[in-house]
Design a protein around this motif. Structure first.
Motif, PDB file in Angstrom:
ATOM      1  N   HIS A   1       0.875  -1.193   0.000  1.00  0.00           N
ATOM      2  CA  HIS A   1       0.000   0.000   0.000  1.00  0.00           C
ATOM      3  C   HIS A   1       0.903   1.231   0.000  1.00  0.00           C
ATOM      4  CE1 HIS A   1      -3.506   2.385   0.574  1.00  0.00           C
ATOM      5  NE2 HIS A   1      -3.456   2.506   1.889  1.00  0.00           N
TER       6      HIS A   1
ATOM      7  N   THR B   1      -2.811  -5.585  -3.833  1.00  0.00           N
ATOM      8  CA  THR B   1      -3.399  -4.974  -2.636  1.00  0.00           C
ATOM      9  C   THR B   1      -4.877  -5.334  -2.547  1.00  0.00           C
ATOM     10  OG1 THR B   1      -1.971  -3.086  -3.182  1.00  0.00           O
ATOM     11  CG2 THR B   1      -3.445  -2.838  -1.305  1.00  0.00           C
ATOM     12  N   ALA B   2      -5.566  -5.176  -3.686  1.00  0.00           N
ATOM     13  CA  ALA B   2      -6.991  -5.515  -3.713  1.00  0.00           C
ATOM     14  C   ALA B   2      -7.209  -7.002  -3.452  1.00  0.00           C
ATOM     15  CB  ALA B   2      -7.587  -5.117  -5.065  1.00  0.00           C
TER      16      ALA B   2
ATOM     17  N   LEU C   1      -7.598  -1.508   6.135  1.00  0.00           N
ATOM     18  CA  LEU C   1      -8.710  -1.704   5.202  1.00  0.00           C
ATOM     19  C   LEU C   1      -9.337  -0.372   4.790  1.00  0.00           C
ATOM     20  CD1 LEU C   1     -10.493  -4.738   6.899  1.00  0.00           C
ATOM     21  CD2 LEU C   1      -9.676  -4.710   4.540  1.00  0.00           C
TER      22      LEU C   1
ATOM     23  N   LEU D   1      -7.521  -8.077   0.235  1.00  0.00           N
ATOM     24  CA  LEU D   1      -8.606  -7.574   1.081  1.00  0.00           C
ATOM     25  C   LEU D   1      -9.442  -8.666   1.750  1.00  0.00           C
ATOM     26  CD1 LEU D   1      -9.803  -4.511  -1.058  1.00  0.00           C
ATOM     27  CD2 LEU D   1      -8.565  -4.461   1.113  1.00  0.00           C
TER      28      LEU D   1
ATOM     29  N   ALA E   1     -10.784  -2.789  -5.457  1.00  0.00           N
ATOM     30  CA  ALA E   1     -10.830  -2.612  -4.001  1.00  0.00           C
ATOM     31  C   ALA E   1     -12.149  -1.988  -3.567  1.00  0.00           C
ATOM     32  CB  ALA E   1      -9.655  -1.747  -3.544  1.00  0.00           C
TER      33      ALA E   1
ATOM     34  N   LEU F   1     -14.977  -3.704  -1.137  1.00  0.00           N
ATOM     35  CA  LEU F   1     -15.291  -3.111   0.156  1.00  0.00           C
ATOM     36  C   LEU F   1     -16.765  -2.724   0.244  1.00  0.00           C
ATOM     37  CD1 LEU F   1     -12.043  -1.016   0.615  1.00  0.00           C
ATOM     38  CD2 LEU F   1     -12.793  -2.888   2.089  1.00  0.00           C
TER      39      LEU F   1
END
Length: 712
Positions: free
Chosen positions: A50, A59-60, A85, A63, A115, A119
């Protein structure tokens, strides 16, 4: 735990520093019972996966597993995972989408959209995390309600519930901020949330911090509706907040391992120290007030009124935050900042040395407009010397030393010789001498004392060490500005050493310094001539320019310059064009090539070549020159300083540029090269002078940035 983790081809993805294959190990380390192992893994996640807020596909992809950690009560440091997060999601929204929600396409592909989509699919889980028994988890999760939960009613209900239940200032500020984010994101939440915030701001039963937060966030939701009563109300609440919050000393900065100055340039060490300082927040309301200033934007009198109240706080941390915000305002927005400069200068007399040091640093950074603070700076320096001795530049207390050094540097940048004793002491003692070297060029009236010392430092640099380049370049720059030919022998010796050690950056700086000395540097002509065939992209044009300066022989440099005009490297074309313009009419053989370059795809090339065309061809070239300059400035405002300088030389023939010049001056934000204060102030000054000359019947008026600041 982590089902499917090993099914992902992590090695096929990359983060900031290469292969993402380490991510599974990092995720497992976040569950480790060992505190240091968890801390190291989290630092690596922020530093690589990140990195500086970036969100990569890897990165995604991490999650789902971060959510598992957040949901598992056995996970240590769950709050840190939840904060990670939310950070990934917030950065994805800010960087991955336009204001209208359109996804921004990146190459190589980013993980922003992926991402955010994930989320928001899991947005409901933030409602549970916001009600967690761990207050730190709740604090970290609250922001997710505004950013990711798409059920507006449910999100608003949870936020109201949390505001009623949470007593901590940090949590209450987060709740109100999340409510504004919800209103801005979901139209269904907009009016109910704004009504709620307006009610909170007016509710005397709420504490002043909550009321201030509600007032600010309500303004954030509808900045166009900010009335004349908002800022006065905010000032009153700020005053009440200052009385309600405890006054605490500024917490010391975290101790980091000191970098060895034997292998790292001191300027680099200081840059990281500055970065550490500017990432610290000292007062609980700092983020809220920064938001308020962003919302107020170009309303400078209102923002100054808010900052005046911030700067009068009894809490040193609040004042330190305010000093920084003051600097950001002055560096970003045009206007008459006299009052704010004086308010910042008042902080020099505070008993808190860290606040005084930051105030001095802001004045130094804003030196082109800092003349109103001149006497305060001089008085501060005198008081420090009286209290701590003439060697206060090298004081052992870090904040005292920084306060003095920054004050001296700010005064020196104003051309005030009252800074000279401390600068000479620094150069003689070699304690933080590099800080004195950076500002020495602003005191040409003291060249007889500064140049011998600078030359001594220059001769003491070991150019066999690559890390010494920055120090050598700084001294050479100072010598070039001071312009004393007595420095020529030291500069020539440095040039020779730089060539031997293949220090191309220093070679270029030495050539540029010799260029400023002109024929007085003729002793180096043979060395300079030999470098006109150098392979380094920067050295060759610098050598050609120095050769012209010391010899003034067009026949010698013209073939070299014509060759540079045909180069594929754009800055070399620009350098050649600048020198051709300096040569003027004797360089007329270059006119056809310069005309052809007015169609170059890069606007900076067109600007430099257009200016050269004017200097060489004069009035006959004016239409083409003017067209190229105005198109380039409209395409890229960063060219404005170069464009306006050429227009100024064109005189009455620049009349068609009047409307563009007026448009430029009407902009509230700083412009010009790098949008810096010095470039912008020069841009305003030249533009106003040119407008007054071209249209005497319609005066441009004095620059609000300089009217009362005493700037030239």
């Amino acid at each position: 735990m982590f089902e499917g983790l090993d099914d992902i081809d992590w090695a096929s993805m990359e983060h900031a520093y290469g292969s993402a294959e380490e991510i599974p190990a990092l995720l497992w380390a976040l569950r480790s019972p060992d505190t240091e192992e968890r801390r190291t893994a989290l630092d690596r996640f922020y530093g690589a996966v990140h990195h500086q807020g970036d969100v990569y596909p890897c990165t995604a992809a991490s999650l789902p597993f971060l959510f598992e950690l957040a949901a598992d009560g056995a996970t240590p440091d769950r709050a840190a995972v939840v904060a990670l997060l939310v950070s990934i999601g917030r950065e994805s929204l800010e960087r991955g989408f336009e204001d209208d929600g359109t996804e921004i396409e990146y190459y190589p592909p980013s993980g922003y959209a992926q991402a955010v989509a994930f989320l928001r699919e899991r947005g409901g889980e933030f409602a549970g995390l916001a009600r967690d028994s761990d207050p730190d988890v709740r604090l970290a999760a609250i922001g997710g309600l505004g950013l990711f939960l798409d059920d507006a009613d449910r999100a608003a209900t949870v936020l109201r519930e949390r505001l009623a239940a949470e007593q901590g200032i940090a949590a209450r500020l987060q709740v109100v901020q999340a409510a504004a984010a919800l209103a801005l994101r979901l139209p269904a939440a907009s009016h109910p949330v704004m009504d709620w915030l307006a009610g909170l701001a007016a509710d005397p039963a709420q504490g002043p911090v909550t009321r201030l937060a509600a007032l600010v966030q309500r303004a954030r939701c509808a900045p166009d509706e900010i009335g004349g009563d908002v800022v006065p109300a905010a000032v009153v609440l700020l005053r009440e907040t200052a009385g309600a919050l405890p006054v605490r000393p500024i917490a010391p900065a975290p101790i980091r391992p000191a970098a060895s100055t034997d292998t790292v340039a001191p300027q680099i060490v200081a840059a990281f120290e500055d970065l550490d300082r500017h990432t610290r927040v000292f007062a609980p309301t700092a983020v809220l007030l920064r938001t308020f200033h962003e919302v107020l934007g170009a309303r400078l009198p209102e923002r100054t009124a808010v900052l005046a109240e911030q700067l009068s706080s009894p809490d040193p941390g609040s004042r330190l935050d305010a000093v920084r915000m003051s600097g950001e305002l002055m560096r970003t927005w045009r206007g008459d900042h006299t009052r704010l400069l004086l308010l910042v200068a008042d902080q020099l007399t505070t008993a808190d040395e860290e606040v005084a040091a930051e105030a001095a640093a802001v004045l130094e950074a804003c030196h082109p407009i800092a003349a109103p603070a001149r006497e305060a700076l001089a008085a501060h320096i005198d008081a420090q010397c009286a209290a701590h001795g003439s060697d206060v530049w090298a004081a052992p207390r870090g904040h005292l030393r920084r306060s003095h050094q920054e004050s001296v540097r700010a005064l020196a940048r104003l051309g005030d010789t009252r800074a000279l004793p401390s600068l000479l002491a620094a150069l003689d003692s070699d304690v933080d001498a590099w800080r004195a070297i950076q500002v020495a060029g602003h005191l040409p009236q003291a060249a007889d004392q500064l140049v011998p010392r600078l030359c001594k430092h220059l001769r003491g640099i070991d150019l066999s060490q690559q890390w010494t380049e920055m120090s050598a370049n700084a001294i050479l720059t100072a010598l070039a500005v001071l312009g004393d030919p007595a420095a020529v022998p030291a500069v020539v010796d440095t040039l020779g050493a730089a060539v031997r050690h293949e220090q191309h950056g220093v070679t270029r700086s030495a050539l540029k310094t010799l260029e400023t000395f002109g024929p007085a540097a003729a002793v180096a002509r043979d060395t300079i001539r030999s470098l006109t065939t150098a392979t380094d992209a920067h050295v060759q044009p610098a050598a050609v320019a120095a050769l012209w300066a010391v010899g003034r022989d067009p026949a010698e440099v013209m073939p070299l310059l014509l060759g540079l005009l045909d180069d594929s490297i754009t800055f070399r074309i620009g350098d050649a064009a600048d020198l051709l313009g300096e040569i003027g009419p004797p360089a007329s053989v270059a006119l056809p090539r310069l005309r052809g370059l007015l169609t170059h795809e890069y606007e900076w090339v067109r600007v430099h070549c257009a200016a050269a065309l004017w200097e060489i061809g004069g009035e006959a070239e004016a239409p083409a020159v003017l067209d190229a300059l105005l198109q380039a400035m409209a395409q890229n405002p960063a060219t404005a300083n170069h464009v306006v300088a050429c227009l100024d030389r064109m005189g009455p023939l620049a009349a068609p540029a009047l409307s563009l010049l007026r448009e430029q001056l009407a902009l509230p934000r700083r412009g010009g090269r790098f949008q810096s204060i010095d470039h912008d102030e020069e841009l305003q000054r030249v533009s106003r002078t040119l407008i007054a000359r071209l249209d005497p019947q319609t005066p441009a008026g004095p620059s609000p940035s300089t009217t009362r600041s005493g700037c030239p």
